[in-house]
Write an enzyme that holds these catalytic residues in place. Structure first.
Site, mmCIF file in Angstrom:
data_model
loop_
_atom_site.group_PDB
_atom_site.id
_atom_site.type_symbol
_atom_site.label_atom_id
_atom_site.label_comp_id
_atom_site.label_asym_id
_atom_site.label_seq_id
_atom_site.Cartn_x
_atom_site.Cartn_y
_atom_site.Cartn_z
ATOM 1 N N SER A 110 9.775 0.767 6.455
ATOM 2 C CA SER A 110 8.314 0.677 6.428
ATOM 3 C C SER A 110 7.651 2.243 7.114
ATOM 4 O O SER A 110 8.479 2.822 7.864
ATOM 5 C CB SER A 110 7.802 -0.284 7.264
ATOM 6 O OG SER A 110 8.142 -1.439 6.681
ATOM 7 N N GLU B 58 7.406 -2.985 11.506
ATOM 8 C CA GLU B 58 6.397 -4.002 11.274
ATOM 9 C C GLU B 58 6.705 -5.054 10.490
ATOM 10 O O GLU B 58 7.758 -5.102 9.848
ATOM 11 C CB GLU B 58 5.127 -3.067 10.467
ATOM 12 C CG GLU B 58 5.665 -2.537 9.335
ATOM 13 C CD GLU B 58 5.332 -3.239 8.147
ATOM 14 O OE1 GLU B 58 4.877 -4.434 8.235
ATOM 15 O OE2 GLU B 58 5.782 -3.159 7.077
ATOM 16 N N CYS C 48 0.886 -1.149 0.024
ATOM 17 C CA CYS C 48 0.205 -0.027 0.271
ATOM 18 C C CYS C 48 0.866 1.174 0.110
ATOM 19 O O CYS C 48 0.220 2.340 -0.293
ATOM 20 C CB CYS C 48 -0.924 0.145 1.133
ATOM 21 S SG CYS C 48 -0.248 -0.009 2.683
ATOM 22 N N ALA D 166 -12.572 -7.354 4.803
ATOM 23 C CA ALA D 166 -12.276 -8.673 5.457
ATOM 24 C C ALA D 166 -11.003 -9.138 5.083
ATOM 25 O O ALA D 166 -10.704 -10.391 5.327
ATOM 26 C CB ALA D 166 -13.256 -9.496 5.360
#
Length: 460
Positions: free
Chosen positions: A132, A137, A50, A213
């Site tokens: 990151s 992470e 992302c 989800a």
């Protein structure tokens, strides 16, 4: 062959540019295919998350590969080639100007390039989470593993990138098992919940909803539940996935058709669907605000492309609604990592990069050393055969002693050049010395290739 990394991330590009590159679900496959079809790279892996898009490649030459990858990224971002611009395949060697300037001028300012040793260091740094948005992470490890597996399945990876990614994954695991970087890193979801609490008050009195989800949505739901939100609702286009996530986080699943109702009922909305196009529009937020009677609401958009219509596109401000997106989260996360743990991981990366480069240098001259020893062994065997023909009555004990003596002489003669080529490899001049050995001992290229190529496995 050398290693090359070209990419852009939240460090170098605004969210709008990253979003343009994330709108094609098949972008990684398309970029890798474009790079490999240009014949400027023999291997390619695309890491797409992302907040970063990076192309890792094994290349014979720097400039043509830079041009090809720049063109592939520009195509992925929707930057069309001006009329008359030459394709990368048509450029003369060492001339990337046309392709890179014409196709990716708007993108070039956001790109970074890491070559050879720096590419190794970058891959290891990324795998440890040091590059990151949320420093430290661990999700990046799974993303790198998936990128490698996808490229392997498509036959786009060979020895160079396999070794690089396997090494990076191993270093990333070490960083998370041998340091406390996990315990001190602050995730995107955690910082978003802190922002929500600052606006809404204690989370125990907050009704939360997660839209989506997938992996990030699951992380958001689990983190929200651990932070003690008052209630948790899961909404997803696929009811079964919503129900599974709701069951795992003690939440309630609602059908997609009720999204508008869920927005109006929720104080905190976290969305990350992976859809192309806005799932939540300004009009939907305005309708929700009206139904909420002005009560404050925080909407967190963790998706790229964005799930929520950006504020700059809203026809007017929506009273009571605070929108938090990836760009604002990145600003909030700056300086939040534990400095002591970051230093420990950086030291680990430095040592691992040095070890990797040492092994790679030694491996680069190993085929020449092996071919030299194979040539020597063949000569010894030939001479022993001649001895058998000239002295057919030689007893086994004497023959064994003669063979051992010849072997020792050959070993002593080869010892110094073998050790020296390894030493020169450590100093960065091993290729020149290996070439000199091949010339002096008349080693054919096929002899070196034969000892450097593993035998093919028999088909079952």
């Amino acid at each position: 062959m050398s290693l090359l990394v070209i990419g852009l991330s939240h460090h170098t590009a605004p969210l709008s540019v990253l979003e343009a590159l994330s709108e094609r679900p098949d972008r990684a496959e398309a970029i890798a295919a474009s790079v490999l079809s240009s014949a400027t790279a023999t291997e390619a892996v695309v890491l797409s998350t992302c907040n970063r898009l990076e192309v890792y490649a094994s290349v014979p030459a720097f400039h043509p590969a830079v041009a090809a990858i720049g063109e592939a990224l520009a195509l992925a971002a929707g930057i069309e080639a001006p009329e008359g611009a030459r394709r990368v395949a048509d450029l003369p060697p060492g001339d990337p100007a046309d392709a890179l300037a014409a196709r990716a001028e708007a993108l070039a300012d956001h790109l970074y390039v890491r070559y050879d040793d720096a590419a190794v260091a970058h891959a290891f740094t990324v795998a440890c989470g040091l590059d990151s948005m949320a420093v430290g992470e661990a999700q990046i490890l799974g993303q790198m593993r998936d990128s490698l597996a996808g490229a392997q399945a498509r036959g786009q990876v060979g020895e160079s990138l396999n070794a690089l990614f396997q090494g990076a994954l191993r270093v990333g695991k070490r960083a998370h098992t041998e340091t406390d970087i996990d315990q001190h890193s602050v995730s995107l979801v955690q910082i978003a919940l802190e922002e929500a609490a600052a606006v809404l008050g204690p989370l125990e009195r907050v009704s939360a909803a997660v839209v989506g989800a997938g992996g990030m949505s699951g992380l958001a739901a689990a983190t929200a539940r651990r932070q003690g939100v008052g209630s948790l609702t899961i909404v997803n286009r696929t009811p079964e996935r919503a129900e599974r996530l709701a069951a795992a986080t003690s939440g309630v699943a609602r059908p997609w058709a009720e999204l508008a109702d869920v927005l109006a009922e929720s104080d905190l909305v976290i969305t990350c669907t992976g859809a192309v196009g806005h799932v939540i529009t300004a009009e939907m937020l305005a309708a929700s605000a009206t139904r909420r009677g002005g009560r404050p609401q925080v909407v967190v958009d963790l998706a790229l492309p964005r799930d929520v219509e950006p504020v700059v596109s809203w026809p007017h401000a929506v009273p009571g609604v605070s929108l938090v997106d990836l760009q604002s989260l990145g600003l909030l996360l700056e300086g939040r990592a534990d400095t002591t743990q970051v230093v420990r991981v950086r030291e680990l990366v430095t040592g691992e990069v040095a070890d990797y480069l040492t092994r790679r240098m030694e491996k680069s001259v190993a085929p020449t050393v092996a071919a030299l020893r194979a040539r020597a062994a063949a000569l010894v065997a030939t001479e022993m055969d001649r001895l058998d023909q000239r002295l057919p009555g030689l007893d086994e004990t004497t023959r064994a002693e003669v063979g051992l003596a010849v072997h020792r002489i050959v070993e002593k003669l080869l010892h110094t050049p073998t050790m020296r080529v390894k030493e020169f490899a450590m100093e960065g001049s091993g290729d020149d010395y290996a070439a000199a050995l091949r010339e002096l001992f008349d080693l054919e290229p096929k002899d070196v290739a034969n000892v450097s190529t593993p035998p093919k496995r028999a088909q079952p």
